[in-house]
Design a protein around this motif. Structure first.
Motif, mmCIF file in Angstrom:
data_model
loop_
_atom_site.group_PDB
_atom_site.id
_atom_site.type_symbol
_atom_site.label_atom_id
_atom_site.label_comp_id
_atom_site.label_asym_id
_atom_site.label_seq_id
_atom_site.Cartn_x
_atom_site.Cartn_y
_atom_site.Cartn_z
ATOM 1 N N GLN A 157 0.826 -1.209 0.000
ATOM 2 C CA GLN A 157 0.000 0.000 0.000
ATOM 3 C C GLN A 157 0.863 1.262 0.000
ATOM 4 N N GLN B 264 2.127 1.611 -3.418
ATOM 5 C CA GLN B 264 1.105 2.122 -4.326
ATOM 6 C C GLN B 264 0.917 3.626 -4.124
ATOM 7 N N SER B 265 0.909 4.003 -2.842
ATOM 8 C CA SER B 265 0.790 5.440 -2.557
ATOM 9 C C SER B 265 1.984 6.199 -3.119
ATOM 10 N N LEU C 276 3.715 5.191 -5.626
ATOM 11 C CA LEU C 276 3.572 5.190 -7.088
ATOM 12 C C LEU C 276 2.630 6.298 -7.537
ATOM 13 N N ASP C 277 1.515 6.451 -6.818
ATOM 14 C CA ASP C 277 0.581 7.523 -7.166
ATOM 15 C C ASP C 277 1.249 8.886 -7.023
ATOM 16 N N ARG C 278 1.973 9.015 -5.937
ATOM 17 C CA ARG C 278 2.656 10.291 -5.751
ATOM 18 C C ARG C 278 3.699 10.522 -6.842
ATOM 19 N N SER D 198 3.562 9.264 -9.878
ATOM 20 C CA SER D 198 2.858 9.564 -11.134
ATOM 21 C C SER D 198 2.432 11.024 -11.164
ATOM 22 N N SER D 199 1.853 11.469 -10.056
ATOM 23 C CA SER D 199 1.477 12.879 -9.980
ATOM 24 C C SER D 199 2.693 13.770 -10.139
#
Length: 595
Positions: free
Chosen positions: A416, A419-420, A422-424, A426-427
């Motif tokens: 998790q 993933q967080s 990764l999201d950060r 990507s942003s």
């Protein structure tokens, strides 16, 4: 600075008493009190570490790292001054103050009388300090250690269980089922003697009875025995101090037919050695050391920094960035295993590596659950042992499952988090793309500006070249003019020399002219006088000439008269007397007037 001269005894026998107590920690009689021993003693004053640090700095003014007798007395005076509410200052050394007060871990006031007892105790000061360090590392509660905490330490000695049971019975002097610091010191003393093949005494000799327990032991009932906690599940709760039943009075029975406990990988001997090293490293005596404190110790192993970092991560079980005594001992054990035996540290601590003070009741119970009481019937005993073994295996499997589940939860949490992340990321990537476009636009603008600047730079370079040529021409002219100027200066120098020579000649001529003028003036004067004489002479000459002429006429007249006389013509004779007389008188007067 210079310390003021302080009387050694401070005028108080208590000072000497305290010094004798601390001197017991100096078996070689070097007269030096180490920083660790002094700190351990001074901490009993109840003063803050900050205050004790100031006291140490003043007492050890030469930064020797130890205190001699005089430095120790200075420290005692400063402690007394601080306890009296005064500032920590050398100016307060000569002030009259009450004797300092110190307390031990049992909050009993130390006094000079304690020294007499300690001096009769068979425990050597170096042993006492070492064993007390182990005692503190086991996290005593209210100054006492339960059997559960002491048992792993004793068992690590690898002595037979009946010997350990006997040692426990001898050490638990007050028979309360717990060991205080002095009783624990006696226990380890007996363990070390037994490891050196010395027999364990049947009763505790008077010289080994702790000083604080001597009156109590004198009043104790003969033959009273306490039991080292057995390894049965019933012993895991607490150890009561009530009178034991006849079935467990024997120490041999307490250790007999029990399954082996999970020992700590750090032996008692190594633990004592590492505790001593820890004490020397823990300068501020706060019970913890940082990586900076022990980096030199770790680097002496010549292990790679990666390996040392892994060992630190394993030993720092609570991830606090510091190590306590047990954690430090574990780290040193893992280093020695790698250096001496080539055994790499594990990826995670095994159950026997977990420091005893950090073990949970569940992990401890795995070593004691399954103990059985033997009945004397072989089949039942074998069956009981098989059941106990299955119970232990079950506990180990349950523990393994719990660890796996915890690992899975940790991995899920890591996923998790990833993933967080990764999201950060990507942003952040989108943001970077936008920033990249903006940067590209700014880069194009900068390219245009660069082209303009390059054109301007070329113009400036052209102007610089022209200016350089002009400067070169001017420099040539300057050099030519400098040459002309030097020649003119040379000519001027020559002219000045000629002028100087002419001026000298002119000066000489002027001097000669002046002398000539003087001579001329005298000549002129002479000429004037001569001219006057000439004029006078001329005047006289004219007179004379006039007289001559007159006389010539007269003579002519006489001659004519004579001629007439001679002719006989006397009637025509001129009258010569009057004229002659006037001429004679006039000539004489003029001659007299103008001599």
């Amino acid at each position: 600075f210079f310390l003021p001269r302080v009387p050694l005894s401070g005028g108080n026998a208590v000072f000497e008493s305290y010094y004798r107590q601390v001197s017991l920690l100096d078996p070689r009689n070097t007269g030096k009190i180490s920083a660790g021993d002094a700190a351990q003693f001074l901490k009993k004053s109840g003063l803050s570490d900050n205050t004790l640090g100031k006291i140490w700095d003043l007492a050890d003014s030469d930064r020797k790292g130890y205190l001699d007798k005089r430095g120790f007395f200075i420290a005692l005076r400063l402690v007394a001054s601080a306890q009296g509410g005064n500032d920590i200052s050398l100016n307060n050394l000569n002030q009259t103050a009450a004797a300092p007060k110190f307390r031990d871990t049992d909050s009993q006031l130390l006094s000079g009388s304690t020294t007499a007892f300690d001096s009769q105790w068979a425990i050597r000061p170096d042993e006492k300090g070492k064993f007390e360090g182990i005692f503190e590392s086991l996290s005593p509660v209210n100054g006492l250690l339960s059997g559960e905490k002491v048992r792993p330490v004793l068992i690590n000695s690898k002595l037979p269980l009946d010997v350990l049971g006997k040692i426990w019975d001898l050490s638990d002097v007050d028979k309360d089922g717990h060991l205080d610091k002095e009783e624990f010191t006696v226990a380890l003393h007996l363990v070390y003697r037994a490891m050196e093949k010395e027999p364990v005494p049947s009763s505790l000799p008077p010289s080994l009875i702790p000083p604080s327990k001597r009156k109590k032991s004198a009043n104790a009932l003969p033959g009273a025995v306490a039991v080292l906690p057995a390894f049965s599940s019933s012993s895991l709760g607490s150890i009561t101090s009530h009178t034991p039943s006849p079935t467990n009075l024997s120490p041999q029975h307490s250790f007999k037919s029990t399954s082996p406990a999970v020992n700590w990988v750090v032996s008692v001997v190594d633990k004592a050695k590492y505790d001593e090293l820890f004490t020397n490293t823990d300068i501020d005596n706060n019970g913890c050391i940082t990586g900076t404190d022990i980096i030199e110790i770790f680097m002496q192993s010549n292990l790679s920094q990666t390996m040392l970092a892994q060992i630190w991560g394993l030993a720092d079980t609570k991830q606090t960035g510091k190590l306590n005594r047990e954690q430090f001992a574990l780290a040193m054990h893992l280093i020695q295993q790698k250096v001496n035996k080539g055994i790499d540290p594990p990826s995670a601590l095994t159950s026997d590596m977990i420091p005893p003070s950090e073990r949970t009741p569940t992990s401890d119970s795995t070593s004691s659950v399954g103990s059985v009481e033997l009945t004397g019937i072989k089949e039942l005993d074998d069956l009981s042992q098989e059941i106990a073994q299955l119970q232990r295996e079950k506990l180990f499997l349950e523990q393994a499952i719990r660890e796996k589940e915890e690992t899975i939860r940790s991995k899920n949490s890591d996923v998790q988090d990833m993933q967080s992340n990764l999201d950060r990321e990507s942003s952040g990537l989108h943001s970077l793309e936008s920033q990249k476009q903006d940067a590209q636009g700014r880069l194009d603008e900068m390219d245009q500006q660069r082209s303009k600047l390059e054109g301007m730079l070329n113009e400036v370079k052209q102007k610089c070249q022209e200016e350089s040529q002009l400067i070169s021409s001017l420099q040539s002219q300057i050099r030519s003019r400098e040459t002309n100027l030097r020649s003119q200066e040379d000519e001027l120098s020559r002219t000045r020399a000629d002028l100087s020579r002419l001026q000298e000649e002119e000066s000489q001529l002027e001097q000669r002219l002046l002398s000539g003028r003087v001579q001329l003036d005298s000549v002129v004067k002479s000429l004037k006088s001569t001219q006057e004489e000439i004029n006078q002479a001329r005047s006289k000459l004219l007179l004379i000439q006039d007289s001559q002429k007159e006389m010539t006429r007269t003579i002519d007249q006489y001659n004519n008269a004579l001629s007439e006389i001679n002719k006989g013509n006397l009637n025509n004779l001129p009258d010569l007397s009057e004229g002659s007389s006037d001429r004679e008188n006039g000539g004489v007067r003029n001659a007299v007037r103008n001599p």
